[in-house]
Design a protein around this motif. Structure first.
Motif, PDB file in Angstrom:
ATOM      1  N   MET A 113       0.747  -1.242   0.183  1.00 43.83           N
ATOM      2  CA  MET A 113       0.078  -0.013   0.120  1.00 43.83           C
ATOM      3  C   MET A 113       0.830   1.083  -0.068  1.00 43.83           C
ATOM      4  O   MET A 113       0.643   2.364  -0.596  1.00 43.83           O
ATOM      5  CB  MET A 113      -1.068  -0.024   1.278  1.00 43.83           C
ATOM      6  N   THR A 114       2.170   1.171   0.773  1.00 45.27           N
ATOM      7  CA  THR A 114       2.572   2.375   1.000  1.00 45.27           C
ATOM      8  C   THR A 114       3.539   2.795  -0.191  1.00 45.27           C
ATOM      9  O   THR A 114       3.739   3.765  -0.810  1.00 45.27           O
ATOM     10  CB  THR A 114       3.671   2.319   2.190  1.00 45.27           C
ATOM     11  N   ALA A 115       4.348   1.605  -0.855  1.00 46.78           N
ATOM     12  CA  ALA A 115       5.168   1.693  -1.882  1.00 46.78           C
ATOM     13  C   ALA A 115       4.449   2.076  -3.181  1.00 46.78           C
ATOM     14  O   ALA A 115       4.791   3.052  -3.890  1.00 46.78           O
ATOM     15  CB  ALA A 115       6.046   0.585  -2.231  1.00 46.78           C
ATOM     16  N   ARG A 116       3.281   1.493  -3.332  1.00 42.98           N
ATOM     17  CA  ARG A 116       2.574   1.607  -4.534  1.00 42.98           C
ATOM     18  C   ARG A 116       1.452   2.626  -4.286  1.00 42.98           C
ATOM     19  O   ARG A 116       0.636   2.820  -5.527  1.00 42.98           O
ATOM     20  CB  ARG A 116       2.031   0.276  -5.044  1.00 42.98           C
ATOM     21  N   GLU A 117       1.291   2.996  -3.425  1.00 46.88           N
ATOM     22  CA  GLU A 117       0.186   4.324  -3.137  1.00 46.88           C
ATOM     23  C   GLU A 117      -1.288   3.688  -3.257  1.00 46.88           C
ATOM     24  O   GLU A 117      -1.659   4.382  -3.973  1.00 46.88           O
ATOM     25  CB  GLU A 117       0.426   5.489  -3.897  1.00 46.88           C
ATOM     26  N   LEU A 118      -1.530   2.602  -3.126  1.00 51.15           N
ATOM     27  CA  LEU A 118      -2.753   1.724  -3.201  1.00 51.15           C
ATOM     28  C   LEU A 118      -3.886   2.427  -2.613  1.00 51.15           C
ATOM     29  O   LEU A 118      -5.031   2.767  -3.046  1.00 51.15           O
ATOM     30  CB  LEU A 118      -2.836   0.339  -3.108  1.00 51.15           C
ATOM     31  N   SER A 119      -3.957   2.829  -1.402  1.00 49.25           N
ATOM     32  CA  SER A 119      -4.978   3.576  -0.701  1.00 49.25           C
ATOM     33  C   SER A 119      -5.305   4.756  -1.260  1.00 49.25           C
ATOM     34  O   SER A 119      -6.429   5.416  -1.451  1.00 49.25           O
ATOM     35  CB  SER A 119      -4.747   3.419   0.945  1.00 49.25           C
ATOM     36  N   ARG A 120      -4.060   5.431  -1.679  1.00 48.19           N
ATOM     37  CA  ARG A 120      -4.126   7.078  -2.095  1.00 48.19           C
ATOM     38  C   ARG A 120      -4.889   6.690  -3.705  1.00 48.19           C
ATOM     39  O   ARG A 120      -5.884   7.704  -3.894  1.00 48.19           O
ATOM     40  CB  ARG A 120      -2.890   7.446  -2.179  1.00 48.19           C
ATOM     41  N   ALA A 121      -4.476   5.763  -4.309  1.00 42.94           N
ATOM     42  CA  ALA A 121      -4.898   5.632  -5.642  1.00 42.94           C
ATOM     43  C   ALA A 121      -6.395   5.280  -5.481  1.00 42.94           C
ATOM     44  O   ALA A 121      -7.288   5.616  -6.473  1.00 42.94           O
ATOM     45  CB  ALA A 121      -4.343   4.474  -6.389  1.00 42.94           C
ATOM     46  N   GLU A 122      -6.905   4.434  -4.532  1.00 42.68           N
ATOM     47  CA  GLU A 122      -8.388   3.961  -4.436  1.00 42.68           C
ATOM     48  C   GLU A 122      -9.017   5.362  -3.941  1.00 42.68           C
ATOM     49  O   GLU A 122     -10.110   5.557  -4.685  1.00 42.68           O
ATOM     50  CB  GLU A 122      -8.470   3.143  -3.292  1.00 42.68           C
ATOM     51  N   ARG A 123      -8.644   6.281  -3.180  1.00 41.18           N
ATOM     52  CA  ARG A 123      -9.240   7.600  -2.572  1.00 41.18           C
ATOM     53  C   ARG A 123      -9.343   8.337  -4.178  1.00 41.18           C
ATOM     54  O   ARG A 123     -10.518   8.982  -4.369  1.00 41.18           O
ATOM     55  CB  ARG A 123      -8.645   8.067  -1.699  1.00 41.18           C
ATOM     56  N   TYR A 124      -8.374   8.187  -4.943  1.00 43.23           N
ATOM     57  CA  TYR A 124      -8.589   9.192  -6.169  1.00 43.23           C
ATOM     58  C   TYR A 124      -9.597   8.700  -7.101  1.00 43.23           C
ATOM     59  O   TYR A 124     -10.566   9.533  -7.735  1.00 43.23           O
ATOM     60  CB  TYR A 124      -7.314   8.879  -6.963  1.00 43.23           C
ATOM     61  N   LEU A 125      -9.867   7.176  -7.200  1.00 44.14           N
ATOM     62  CA  LEU A 125     -11.030   6.675  -8.046  1.00 44.14           C
ATOM     63  C   LEU A 125     -12.178   7.088  -7.260  1.00 44.14           C
ATOM     64  O   LEU A 125     -13.423   7.618  -8.100  1.00 44.14           O
ATOM     65  CB  LEU A 125     -10.716   5.177  -7.886  1.00 44.14           C
ATOM     66  N   ARG A 126     -12.275   6.907  -6.249  1.00 45.40           N
ATOM     67  CA  ARG A 126     -13.785   7.215  -5.314  1.00 45.40           C
ATOM     68  C   ARG A 126     -13.974   8.575  -5.541  1.00 45.40           C
ATOM     69  O   ARG A 126     -15.082   8.995  -5.372  1.00 45.40           O
ATOM     70  CB  ARG A 126     -13.676   6.757  -4.145  1.00 45.40           C
ATOM     71  N   ALA A 127     -13.091   9.399  -5.593  1.00 48.64           N
ATOM     72  CA  ALA A 127     -13.465  10.783  -5.849  1.00 48.64           C
ATOM     73  C   ALA A 127     -13.773  11.370  -7.101  1.00 48.64           C
ATOM     74  O   ALA A 127     -14.239  12.331  -7.483  1.00 48.64           O
ATOM     75  CB  ALA A 127     -12.107  11.659  -5.356  1.00 48.64           C
ATOM     76  N   GLY A 128     -13.908  10.421  -7.927  1.00 45.86           N
ATOM     77  CA  GLY A 128     -14.342  10.704  -9.446  1.00 45.86           C
ATOM     78  C   GLY A 128     -13.131  11.336 -10.284  1.00 45.86           C
ATOM     79  O   GLY A 128     -13.303  11.804 -11.304  1.00 45.86           O
ATOM     80  N   SER A 129     -11.986  11.120  -9.760  1.00 51.21           N
ATOM     81  CA  SER A 129     -10.857  11.531 -10.626  1.00 51.21           C
ATOM     82  C   SER A 129     -10.550  11.028 -11.977  1.00 51.21           C
ATOM     83  O   SER A 129      -9.783  11.550 -12.639  1.00 51.21           O
ATOM     84  CB  SER A 129      -9.623  12.006  -9.785  1.00 51.21           C
ATOM     85  N   TRP A 130     -10.634   9.782 -11.821  1.00 56.17           N
ATOM     86  CA  TRP A 130     -10.017   8.844 -13.008  1.00 56.17           C
ATOM     87  C   TRP A 130     -10.621   9.106 -14.340  1.00 56.17           C
ATOM     88  O   TRP A 130      -9.529   9.262 -15.246  1.00 56.17           O
ATOM     89  CB  TRP A 130     -10.305   7.568 -12.745  1.00 56.17           C
ATOM     90  N   PRO A 131     -11.946   9.722 -14.668  1.00 57.42           N
ATOM     91  CA  PRO A 131     -12.206  10.100 -15.860  1.00 57.42           C
ATOM     92  C   PRO A 131     -11.690  11.307 -16.525  1.00 57.42           C
ATOM     93  O   PRO A 131     -11.338  11.521 -17.600  1.00 57.42           O
ATOM     94  CB  PRO A 131     -13.806  10.120 -15.685  1.00 57.42           C
ATOM     95  N   GLU A 132     -11.226  11.870 -15.572  1.00 59.66           N
ATOM     96  CA  GLU A 132     -10.624  13.353 -16.126  1.00 59.66           C
ATOM     97  C   GLU A 132      -9.084  13.173 -16.330  1.00 59.66           C
ATOM     98  O   GLU A 132      -8.564  13.764 -17.446  1.00 59.66           O
ATOM     99  CB  GLU A 132     -10.580  14.336 -14.656  1.00 59.66           C
ATOM    100  N   ARG A 133      -8.268  12.036 -15.811  1.00 61.91           N
ATOM    101  CA  ARG A 133      -6.993  11.805 -16.344  1.00 61.91           C
ATOM    102  C   ARG A 133      -6.512  10.483 -15.206  1.00 61.91           C
ATOM    103  O   ARG A 133      -7.140  10.280 -14.167  1.00 61.91           O
ATOM    104  CB  ARG A 133      -5.889  12.710 -15.887  1.00 61.91           C
ATOM    105  N   GLY A 134      -5.635   9.641 -15.692  1.00 63.92           N
ATOM    106  CA  GLY A 134      -5.101   8.555 -15.095  1.00 63.92           C
ATOM    107  C   GLY A 134      -4.377   8.940 -13.528  1.00 63.92           C
ATOM    108  O   GLY A 134      -3.793  10.070 -13.938  1.00 63.92           O
ATOM    109  N   TYR A 135      -4.323   7.941 -12.983  1.00 66.60           N
ATOM    110  CA  TYR A 135      -3.637   8.232 -11.743  1.00 66.60           C
ATOM    111  C   TYR A 135      -2.183   8.236 -11.888  1.00 66.60           C
ATOM    112  O   TYR A 135      -1.459   7.616 -12.736  1.00 66.60           O
ATOM    113  CB  TYR A 135      -3.735   7.358 -10.757  1.00 66.60           C
ATOM    114  N   PRO A 136      -1.509   9.262 -11.497  1.00 69.20           N
ATOM    115  CA  PRO A 136      -0.222   9.632 -11.719  1.00 69.20           C
ATOM    116  C   PRO A 136       1.041   8.478 -11.469  1.00 69.20           C
ATOM    117  O   PRO A 136       0.606   7.653 -10.487  1.00 69.20           O
ATOM    118  CB  PRO A 136       0.307  10.702 -10.731  1.00 69.20           C
ATOM    119  N   LEU A 137       1.781   8.165 -11.958  1.00 66.97           N
ATOM    120  CA  LEU A 137       2.992   7.022 -11.793  1.00 66.97           C
ATOM    121  C   LEU A 137       3.470   7.297 -10.524  1.00 66.97           C
ATOM    122  O   LEU A 137       3.721   8.209 -10.080  1.00 66.97           O
ATOM    123  CB  LEU A 137       3.938   7.124 -13.039  1.00 66.97           C
ATOM    124  N   THR A 138       3.607   6.017  -9.817  1.00 72.00           N
ATOM    125  CA  THR A 138       4.051   6.105  -8.336  1.00 72.00           C
ATOM    126  C   THR A 138       5.748   6.445  -8.574  1.00 72.00           C
ATOM    127  O   THR A 138       6.349   5.960  -9.437  1.00 72.00           O
ATOM    128  CB  THR A 138       3.691   5.099  -7.718  1.00 72.00           C
TER     129      THR A 138
END
Length: 323
Positions: A113-138
């Motif tokens: 979770m820490t190295a790959r920012e998995l929980s942060r990426a999930e929050r990004y998806l839940r916030a509806g940000s994915w359609p605007e742009r992909g999650y940044p590279l870790t």
């Protein structure tokens, strides 16, 4: 023949409560209208205590003149003064072994979770940000990393075996080297300097308080990841917050905290910290197995005079009883 009397100071796992009630006279102190009065009245009868987190120090032990055994629920027993108990001829037990795999799994989960920012990426998806742009590279990957394990005991070895499957190299620091293939570093500072993941798996208490401080975090470096599944007191949280805020280290994954259940507010504001509410062993099967070991330690003590899992401060007492 009367049954031995066991004191339970506070609420505990149902397996403990049910198992002890089958074979012992139980005093459920937290349910008493006047716990101090009840303790004073029954003190001479109490020969064992089963505890899941109550502070048991010399003053508490002195209130129980007939006490023989303290059976603790959990591997860590920093709330029990085991040395003071040994001085009074009281044996302390804990529950090692049965939770090793669960805690090791949690440690590797935190690392991912820490190295790959998995929980942060999930929050990004839940916030509806994915359609605007992909999650940044870790920034980080686990590939090619070296994990330094502070405390290569049962849980530490279980973590090491899992980490090796990810292609992570292993090093460690203990008081003394072990007969293992991993590289040993005689000081924590040398270990932190040589690795880019620091995994904390040592007991809490005065001897280990703030072992991981500003100097250690600086040695771990800007690509460093800190994971703690041991005790929050091992880490100087003020220093950790500063190290995370200033990017002295890359990130941290924590299942334990210095003043839990209170969490340092500075940690809550940091995106490079993954925080869990001390759930390392928190599954029903594992907690029930821990509870059964508490019961088994009590039962074997009264039937054979030899508890199954005495802590190291009590080892000499157990040996003397059988010499």
């Amino acid at each position: 023949m009367s049954r031995p009397t066991v004191l339970i100071p506070g609420p505990m796992n149902k397996t403990v409560l049910t198992g002890i009630a089958e074979n012992f006279d139980v005093i459920r102190l937290w349910e008493a209208d006047d716990p101090d009065a009840l303790l004073a009245e029954r003190a001479k009868d109490i020969t064992a205590v089963a505890t899941g987190g109550t502070t048991i120090d010399g003053a508490f032990l002195d209130r129980l003149p007939a006490l023989q055994l303290v059976a603790s629920f959990g591997v860590g027993y920093d709330k029990i003064d085991a040395a003071a108990a040994a001085e009074r001829g009281v044996i302390v037990t804990n529950t090692p072994g049965v939770l090793d795999d669960e805690v090791a799994d949690t440690a590797l989960g935190l690392l991912l979770m820490t190295a790959r920012e998995l929980s942060r990426a999930e929050r990004y998806l839940r916030a509806g940000s994915w359609p605007e742009r992909g999650y940044p590279l870790t920034k980080a990957t686990l590939s090619g990393r070296t994990m330094g394990i502070l405390g290569l005991g049962r849980i530490g070895e279980a973590i090491a075996h899992r980490a090796e499957a990810f292609g992570i190299s292993i090093a460690y620091h203990n008081r003394h080297p072990k007969d293992v293939a991993y590289r040993y570093y005689p000081t924590l500072l040398e270990l932190a300097t040589a690795v880019d993941i620091l995994m904390i798996v040592i007991p809490g208490g005065d001897e280990t308080r703030h072992l991981v401080n500003t100097e250690i975090l600086q040695a771990l470096g800007p690509d460093g990841i800190l994971i703690n599944v041991a005790r929050g007191t091992v880490v100087d949280e003020e220093a950790l917050v500063e190290a995370l805020h200033s990017n002295t280290i890359l990130s941290a994954g924590l299942d334990v905290f210095e003043h839990e259940p209170k969490v340092h507010p500075g940690l809550l504001d940091l995106d490079n910290a993954v925080l869990l509410p001390h759930v390392g062993s928190a599954t029903t099967p594992t907690r029930n197995a821990m509870g059964q070991l508490v019961v088994d330690n009590l039962t074997t003590w009264y039937t054979t005079g030899a508890p199954l899992t005495p802590v190291h401060e009590s080892t000499a007492l157990v040996q003397n009883l059988h010499n």
